[in-house]
Write a protein that holds these residues in place. Sequence first.
Motif, PDB file in Angstrom:
ATOM      1  N   ASP A 208      -0.211 -17.366  -5.958  1.00  0.00           N
ATOM      2  CA  ASP A 208      -1.655 -17.586  -5.783  1.00  0.00           C
ATOM      3  C   ASP A 208      -2.368 -16.237  -5.688  1.00  0.00           C
ATOM      4  O   ASP A 208      -2.080 -15.425  -4.789  1.00  0.00           O
ATOM      5  N   LEU A 209      -3.306 -15.964  -6.593  1.00  0.00           N
ATOM      6  CA  LEU A 209      -4.026 -14.687  -6.606  1.00  0.00           C
ATOM      7  C   LEU A 209      -4.915 -14.516  -5.387  1.00  0.00           C
ATOM      8  O   LEU A 209      -5.266 -13.387  -5.010  1.00  0.00           O
ATOM      9  N   GLN A 210      -5.299 -15.625  -4.753  1.00  0.00           N
ATOM     10  CA  GLN A 210      -6.136 -15.524  -3.550  1.00  0.00           C
ATOM     11  C   GLN A 210      -5.404 -14.826  -2.411  1.00  0.00           C
ATOM     12  O   GLN A 210      -6.034 -14.214  -1.542  1.00  0.00           O
ATOM     13  N   LEU A 211      -4.070 -14.908  -2.422  1.00  0.00           N
ATOM     14  CA  LEU A 211      -3.292 -14.217  -1.393  1.00  0.00           C
ATOM     15  C   LEU A 211      -3.456 -12.700  -1.523  1.00  0.00           C
ATOM     16  O   LEU A 211      -3.581 -11.992  -0.516  1.00  0.00           O
ATOM     17  N   TYR A 212      -3.472 -12.211  -2.768  1.00  0.00           N
ATOM     18  CA  TYR A 212      -3.654 -10.780  -2.984  1.00  0.00           C
ATOM     19  C   TYR A 212      -5.065 -10.347  -2.580  1.00  0.00           C
ATOM     20  O   TYR A 212      -5.261  -9.276  -1.994  1.00  0.00           O
ATOM     21  N   GLU A 213      -6.049 -11.190  -2.894  1.00  0.00           N
ATOM     22  CA  GLU A 213      -7.432 -10.865  -2.524  1.00  0.00           C
ATOM     23  C   GLU A 213      -7.588 -10.804  -1.010  1.00  0.00           C
ATOM     24  O   GLU A 213      -8.229  -9.892  -0.471  1.00  0.00           O
ATOM     25  N   ALA A 214      -6.971 -11.761  -0.319  1.00  0.00           N
ATOM     26  CA  ALA A 214      -7.039 -11.759   1.141  1.00  0.00           C
ATOM     27  C   ALA A 214      -6.330 -10.535   1.718  1.00  0.00           C
ATOM     28  O   ALA A 214      -6.802  -9.924   2.694  1.00  0.00           O
ATOM     29  N   ALA A 215      -5.207 -10.151   1.106  1.00  0.00           N
ATOM     30  CA  ALA A 215      -4.460  -8.983   1.589  1.00  0.00           C
ATOM     31  C   ALA A 215      -5.263  -7.701   1.379  1.00  0.00           C
ATOM     32  O   ALA A 215      -5.276  -6.814   2.246  1.00  0.00           O
ATOM     33  N   ARG A 216      -5.946  -7.601   0.238  1.00  0.00           N
ATOM     34  CA  ARG A 216      -6.767  -6.409  -0.016  1.00  0.00           C
ATOM     35  C   ARG A 216      -7.928  -6.327   0.962  1.00  0.00           C
ATOM     36  O   ARG A 216      -8.294  -5.231   1.409  1.00  0.00           O
ATOM     37  N   ARG A 224       2.345  -2.987   0.406  1.00  0.00           N
ATOM     38  CA  ARG A 224       2.265  -4.074   1.391  1.00  0.00           C
ATOM     39  C   ARG A 224       2.162  -5.430   0.703  1.00  0.00           C
ATOM     40  O   ARG A 224       2.794  -6.416   1.117  1.00  0.00           O
ATOM     41  N   GLN A 225       1.377  -5.508  -0.359  1.00  0.00           N
ATOM     42  CA  GLN A 225       1.252  -6.763  -1.107  1.00  0.00           C
ATOM     43  C   GLN A 225       2.588  -7.146  -1.751  1.00  0.00           C
ATOM     44  O   GLN A 225       2.975  -8.320  -1.763  1.00  0.00           O
ATOM     45  N   LEU A 226       3.275  -6.133  -2.272  1.00  0.00           N
ATOM     46  CA  LEU A 226       4.576  -6.385  -2.883  1.00  0.00           C
ATOM     47  C   LEU A 226       5.569  -6.926  -1.864  1.00  0.00           C
ATOM     48  O   LEU A 226       6.295  -7.900  -2.138  1.00  0.00           O
TER      49      LEU A 226
END
Length: 320
Positions: A208-216, A224-226
């Motif tokens: 889910d790309l929203q997870l990356y957006e929330a992490a950023r 950290r995202q990885l």
Amino acid sequence: MNEQYEAQLQMRTNYRFFKESLFIRDIVRDRWLYVILLPGILYFIIFKYVPMFGLLMAFEDYKPHLGFMNSPWAGLKHFERFFSEPQFWILFRNTILLAIYNLVFFFPLPIVLALMLNEVRIGLFKRFAQTLLYLPHFISWVVAVGIFYVLFTTEGGVVNELIQKIGMEKIPFMLSEDWFRPMIISQSIWKEAGWGTIIFLAALSGVDLQLYEAARMDGAGRWRQLWHITLPAIRSTIVILFILRLGSFLDTGFEHIFLMLNSMNREVGEVFDTFVYMKGLTQGQYSYSAAVGMFKSLVGLVLVLGSNWIAKKFGEEGVY
């Protein structure tokens, strides 16, 4: 009491009939999916399950003119012979070492390549890199070994010519026992690592790309995202492929090893696969070679069952 019992029996009969009706209805509804599935089912039945009848040969003194049913019974004689031979430990050592090297150096590489490709944002460059990585998979081992021979042979090989020009002595890569295993592993990596990224890239596409957006938004960088998003998302895929890999742990690849073998490196290059070929096809010892092949299969089965049990203990889904 009899009326109550008959009523319960009738209810069970009706329920069973209802379930069977639903099952038949589902088959009729999805009939074309089953038709598409049929070639795969036939493939496994004809080429995987039916040949298992041949395992009977491992317990017989098989004679081709007598057939499976009329050949004399030998029991565990061929297994006892195999385990008592001094060559068994040489084969076991060579096969285990190559299998471990493959597991340590080859298995993680497609994961790393998939993670690197997933980070590429330029579509054209990503497709070009994927094409270059996939291409070696479609080259046969005969051609692949031939390419390495042209590059690394002492007689006009490009690598050895460069080594000689810088003032060093030529290295017999294709004949040396010390270089046999590194050459095998490097060839496997060059040929198959890129192709192995396909499954991991497919798994990464489902994150889910929203997870990356929330992490950023929380200040997480690429690493950290990885670590906290990408790797956990494909963890189950890694575990399943690792378990399946253990199932073929002792399958080091007959064609590949056979093409690299010669009289100078046979001491470290002879493995179970080439031994089965030499004993079974060239010397006609069918029962003995069948016993060796069965031993390999049993080791793979034990490894799959054990690793799947461990995966379940750690909360993963496993293969089954």
